[in-house]
Design an enzyme around this catalytic site. Sequence first.
Site, PDB file in Angstrom:
ATOM      1  CE  LYS A 140     -28.822  -3.598 -29.808  1.00  0.00           C
ATOM      2  NZ  LYS A 140     -30.046  -3.079 -30.413  1.00  0.00           N
ATOM      3  N   GLY A 160     -24.844  -5.902 -34.563  1.00  0.00           N
ATOM      4  CA  GLY A 160     -23.828  -6.826 -35.083  1.00  0.00           C
ATOM      5  C   GLY A 160     -22.488  -6.141 -35.323  1.00  0.00           C
ATOM      6  CB  SER A 174     -21.976  -2.565 -31.629  1.00  0.00           C
ATOM      7  OG  SER A 174     -22.484  -1.396 -32.220  1.00  0.00           O
ATOM      8  CG  ASP A 187     -26.018  -0.307 -29.650  1.00  0.00           C
ATOM      9  OD1 ASP A 187     -26.555   0.321 -28.717  1.00  0.00           O
ATOM     10  OD2 ASP A 187     -26.595  -0.567 -30.729  1.00  0.00           O
TER      11      ASP A 187
HETATM   12  O1  C5P Z   1     -23.305   5.066 -31.992  1.00  0.00           O
HETATM   13  P1  C5P Z   1     -23.605   4.468 -33.324  1.00  0.00           P
HETATM   14  O2  C5P Z   1     -22.598   4.889 -34.363  1.00  0.00           O
HETATM   15  O3  C5P Z   1     -23.798   2.986 -33.303  1.00  0.00           O
HETATM   16  O4  C5P Z   1     -24.991   5.076 -33.757  1.00  0.00           O
HETATM   17  C1  C5P Z   1     -25.393   5.056 -35.083  1.00  0.00           C
HETATM   18  C2  C5P Z   1     -26.383   6.182 -35.312  1.00  0.00           C
HETATM   19  O5  C5P Z   1     -27.589   5.922 -34.599  1.00  0.00           O
HETATM   20  C3  C5P Z   1     -25.930   7.550 -34.836  1.00  0.00           C
HETATM   21  O6  C5P Z   1     -25.137   8.207 -35.788  1.00  0.00           O
HETATM   22  C4  C5P Z   1     -27.262   8.254 -34.620  1.00  0.00           C
HETATM   23  O7  C5P Z   1     -27.793   8.682 -35.853  1.00  0.00           O
HETATM   24  C5  C5P Z   1     -28.153   7.119 -34.121  1.00  0.00           C
HETATM   25  N1  C5P Z   1     -28.242   7.084 -32.653  1.00  0.00           N
HETATM   26  C6  C5P Z   1     -28.943   8.067 -31.994  1.00  0.00           C
HETATM   27  N2  C5P Z   1     -29.029   8.058 -30.628  1.00  0.00           N
HETATM   28  C7  C5P Z   1     -28.448   7.059 -29.910  1.00  0.00           C
HETATM   29  C8  C5P Z   1     -27.738   6.032 -30.557  1.00  0.00           C
HETATM   30  C9  C5P Z   1     -27.649   6.068 -31.946  1.00  0.00           C
HETATM   31  O8  C5P Z   1     -29.490   8.977 -32.621  1.00  0.00           O
HETATM   32  N3  C5P Z   1     -28.552   7.089 -28.578  1.00  0.00           N
END
Ligand code: C5P
Length: 310
Positions: A19, A114, A116, A149
Amino acid sequence: MATPLAPEPDWIRVRASGKINLALRVGAVRPTGYHPLATVFQSVSLFDEIAVRWSEPGRFSVTVVGEQADQVPCDDRNLAVRAARLLAEHYGPNRLGAEIVVRKTIPVAGGMAGGSADAAGTLLACSVLWDLDTTPDDLRTFGAMLGADVPFQLMGGTALGTGRGDELMPVLSRGTYHWVLALSEDELPTPAVFRRFDELNPDAPAELPLPTGVLNALVAGDAAALGAALVNDLQPAAAAMRPGLVRILQTGTELGALGAIVSGAGPTCAFLAANEAAAVDLSVQLSSQGLCRAVRRVMGPVPGARLITA
Ligand code: C5P
């Protein structure tokens, strides 16, 4: 040994897309550690393939092949393994197991979700393999537990994401958009980019406006308007951490891109071209500059994680 991703009867195969965020507005970090987002996702035609087959109960393994495969952990940190385990814990902890093979094409830690995509693909593949009674909504709920994501990577197409980026609404989008991607040699860890965003934006707002410029351009199917409306609040943070990105963005713009943007938390850069011929032209010229690891031409929107039936 047979090719792991060959269409054999005991393997279930899924294709999962990468994406780009056409708009990525970011607010002040919340006590959860997450940032509120107002984002417009578009899936593009850069695909990982995920294949799964039965393994003995309680056993979950992953093999990663393809581009940058050596940069992906193959232990329990792997998002595909975590996705399979999560489903198994819910539906049959002592009954289910999976051997997973991931063929990477989406850049690793490149801002294109990727990992995700691999989680989304594994959720879908395992639910078919194990013949689970899951709805798309169930999979999205499990997906949100794995990463912000993942719900979009299950859905694909074009969508508005709010909350952590996991509250989704499909967006009306006319036409096909032609992108040129500049893939970077190295990775940018998303949490570090968000932390740099916090340092650069001590007064980030709690509430975010809708990215209407991008939404209107998509409804109109107007590539030039979309190019002008592309916005990424993480871009200054990514560029502060990888100063070379500024030159890549500038170069793509000088070569005639309608718009240039860092994808998500970077370091992949995305350039919007007026049409397919312009994208071919831009990709050839950008490649010859030698500023990045590789240049890829992709189209969007495309579907999210889908079974490969052939
Ligand atoms: O959700 P995911 O594990 O993919 O996100 C990775 C990191 O990106 C989170 O631990 C956070 O530090 C950051 N993040 C964030 N706010 C979001 C999405 C991701 O701070 N809305």
